[in-house]
Design an enzyme around this catalytic site. Structure first.
Site, PDB file in Angstrom:
ATOM      1  N   ASP A  66       0.885  -1.165   0.000  1.00  0.00           N
ATOM      2  CA  ASP A  66       0.000   0.000   0.000  1.00  0.00           C
ATOM      3  C   ASP A  66       0.921   1.213   0.000  1.00  0.00           C
ATOM      4  O   ASP A  66       1.466   1.591   1.036  1.00  0.00           O
ATOM      5  CB  ASP A  66      -0.892  -0.006   1.228  1.00  0.00           C
ATOM      6  CG  ASP A  66      -1.776   1.230   1.330  1.00  0.00           C
ATOM      7  OD1 ASP A  66      -1.614   2.157   0.499  1.00  0.00           O
ATOM      8  OD2 ASP A  66      -2.618   1.288   2.244  1.00  0.00           O
ATOM      9  N   VAL A  67       1.123   1.814  -1.173  1.00  0.00           N
ATOM     10  CA  VAL A  67       2.141   2.853  -1.285  1.00  0.00           C
ATOM     11  C   VAL A  67       1.706   4.200  -0.722  1.00  0.00           C
ATOM     12  O   VAL A  67       2.459   5.174  -0.808  1.00  0.00           O
ATOM     13  CB  VAL A  67       2.627   3.007  -2.747  1.00  0.00           C
ATOM     14  CG1 VAL A  67       3.462   1.817  -3.163  1.00  0.00           C
ATOM     15  CG2 VAL A  67       1.475   3.233  -3.703  1.00  0.00           C
ATOM     16  N   SER A 144      -1.724  13.625 -14.742  1.00  0.00           N
ATOM     17  CA  SER A 144      -2.996  13.681 -15.468  1.00  0.00           C
ATOM     18  C   SER A 144      -3.043  15.025 -16.173  1.00  0.00           C
ATOM     19  O   SER A 144      -2.286  15.951 -15.827  1.00  0.00           O
ATOM     20  CB  SER A 144      -4.160  13.560 -14.474  1.00  0.00           C
ATOM     21  OG  SER A 144      -5.389  13.939 -15.054  1.00  0.00           O
ATOM     22  N   SER A 146      -5.184  16.801 -15.447  1.00  0.00           N
ATOM     23  CA  SER A 146      -5.553  17.582 -14.269  1.00  0.00           C
ATOM     24  C   SER A 146      -4.335  18.131 -13.537  1.00  0.00           C
ATOM     25  O   SER A 146      -4.476  18.991 -12.666  1.00  0.00           O
ATOM     26  CB  SER A 146      -6.386  16.728 -13.306  1.00  0.00           C
ATOM     27  OG  SER A 146      -7.634  16.377 -13.878  1.00  0.00           O
ATOM     28  N   TYR A 157      -8.999  15.211  -6.735  1.00  0.00           N
ATOM     29  CA  TYR A 157      -8.145  14.608  -7.758  1.00  0.00           C
ATOM     30  C   TYR A 157      -7.327  15.676  -8.474  1.00  0.00           C
ATOM     31  O   TYR A 157      -6.121  15.512  -8.686  1.00  0.00           O
ATOM     32  CB  TYR A 157      -9.008  13.837  -8.747  1.00  0.00           C
ATOM     33  CG  TYR A 157      -8.241  13.152  -9.853  1.00  0.00           C
ATOM     34  CD1 TYR A 157      -7.561  11.964  -9.609  1.00  0.00           C
ATOM     35  CD2 TYR A 157      -8.209  13.681 -11.138  1.00  0.00           C
ATOM     36  CE1 TYR A 157      -6.857  11.316 -10.622  1.00  0.00           C
ATOM     37  CE2 TYR A 157      -7.505  13.047 -12.158  1.00  0.00           C
ATOM     38  CZ  TYR A 157      -6.838  11.868 -11.894  1.00  0.00           C
ATOM     39  OH  TYR A 157      -6.144  11.247 -12.901  1.00  0.00           O
ATOM     40  N   LYS A 161      -3.255  15.742  -8.339  1.00  0.00           N
ATOM     41  CA  LYS A 161      -2.440  15.601  -9.544  1.00  0.00           C
ATOM     42  C   LYS A 161      -1.641  16.873  -9.827  1.00  0.00           C
ATOM     43  O   LYS A 161      -0.531  16.810 -10.385  1.00  0.00           O
ATOM     44  CB  LYS A 161      -3.313  15.226 -10.736  1.00  0.00           C
ATOM     45  CG  LYS A 161      -3.849  13.794 -10.662  1.00  0.00           C
ATOM     46  CD  LYS A 161      -2.729  12.769 -10.579  1.00  0.00           C
ATOM     47  CE  LYS A 161      -3.246  11.343 -10.675  1.00  0.00           C
ATOM     48  NZ  LYS A 161      -2.163  10.332 -10.607  1.00  0.00           N
ATOM     49  N   THR A 192      -8.889   2.764 -18.999  1.00  0.00           N
ATOM     50  CA  THR A 192      -8.500   2.000 -17.815  1.00  0.00           C
ATOM     51  C   THR A 192      -9.731   1.803 -16.938  1.00  0.00           C
ATOM     52  O   THR A 192     -10.807   2.354 -17.208  1.00  0.00           O
ATOM     53  CB  THR A 192      -7.426   2.738 -16.989  1.00  0.00           C
ATOM     54  OG1 THR A 192      -8.013   3.922 -16.405  1.00  0.00           O
ATOM     55  CG2 THR A 192      -6.242   3.149 -17.846  1.00  0.00           C
TER      56      THR A 192
END
Length: 260
Positions: A66-67, A144, A146, A157, A161, A192
């Site tokens: 779990d990074v 992204s 974004s 998000y 990003k 994805t």
């Protein structure tokens, strides 16, 4: 059709977080096809094993992590160096999407998004930098579109990003004296698991094509090609760059509208 340069990464070692699906899986396959040993990390062993089965058995290591957790990131880097003896490239492809404006975003969701998208990059990079300095290696982060501007209904998000892009620039500035490069790819709409709802909604796609000159979504393999380029010696004079891989979306007069 994706073209590979066989042997471009012979003898090198690459860590790919988020390696169990999407851009991360495509990136792991790309580096392995070009000769690298690859460490793929993610939270779901079964998905990692599926990807690993497509790679040369003597040049792949599966590491569940779990990074968003510092200790997991440190253990990941240590496992890679212990298994293969060096580290040349770190690709931070792990992350999560989160839909919602500021009023719609809970504190819990905000922190989860930043944990997956920003903390993961910080912790893995910090652990990897001493090893990358030894090989004059590089970091390639997956941001992204974004990362380059705001958009509707993705407050956390977009913020996360954006942070990834500026963190990448900071690493490029600070680690350049050690010969380490850092760049970020900024994908647009890519096929994805994260965009399943968009890809299934014809009305949303019609609006998306109005903002994407090539009028199609990207494929994970196309983003992987850009990542491989930035990690290669062909990009030896490139650092601190945020590279759009977006079908032309960021050259239009506005950002993504499909969440408006």
């Amino acid at each position: 059709m994706t073209t590979t340069t066989t042997g471009r990464f012979d003898g090198q070692v690459v860590i790919v977080t988020g390696g169990g699906s999407g851009i991360g899986a495509a990136t792991a396959e790309r580096f392995a096809a070009e000769g690298a040993s690859v460490v793929i990390s993610g939270r779901r062993r079964e998905r990692l094993e599926e990807v690993a089965a497509r790679l040369p058995a003597d040049r792949v290591l599966v590491h569940v992590a779990d990074v968003s957790r510092r200790e997991d990131c440190e253990a990941l880097v240590a496992a890679a160096v212990r298994r293969f003896g060096r580290l040349d490239t770190l690709v931070n492809a792990a992350g999560m999407n989160l839909v919602g404006s500021v009023p719609q975003t809970s504190e819990e969701d905000w922190r989860a998004c930043f944990g997956a998208d920003v903390d993961s990059v910080f912790f893995t990079t910090r652990a990897a930098l001493p090893h990358l300095a030894e090989t004059k290696g590089s970091v390639v982060n997956v941001g992204s579109v974004s990362s380059l501007g705001g958009g509707w209904s993705h407050a956390a998000y977009n913020a996360a990003k954006g942070a990834v892009a500026n963190l990448t620039r900071s690493v490029a500035c600070d680690a350049g004296r050690d010969g380490v490069r850092a760049n970020v790819v900024c994908p647009g709409l890519t096929v994805t698991d994260m965009v399943e709802e968009i890809m299934a909604d014809d009305a949303l796609l019609d609006r998306a094509w109005d903002r994407i000159p090539l009028r199609r979504a990207g494929q994970p393999e196309e983003v992987a090609s850009a990542i491989a380029f930035l990690a290669s010696d062909e990009a030896a004079w490139i650092t601190g760059v945020a590279l759009p891989v977006d079908g032309g979306q960021t050259c239009t007069d506005g950002g993504p509208e499909w969440g408006k």
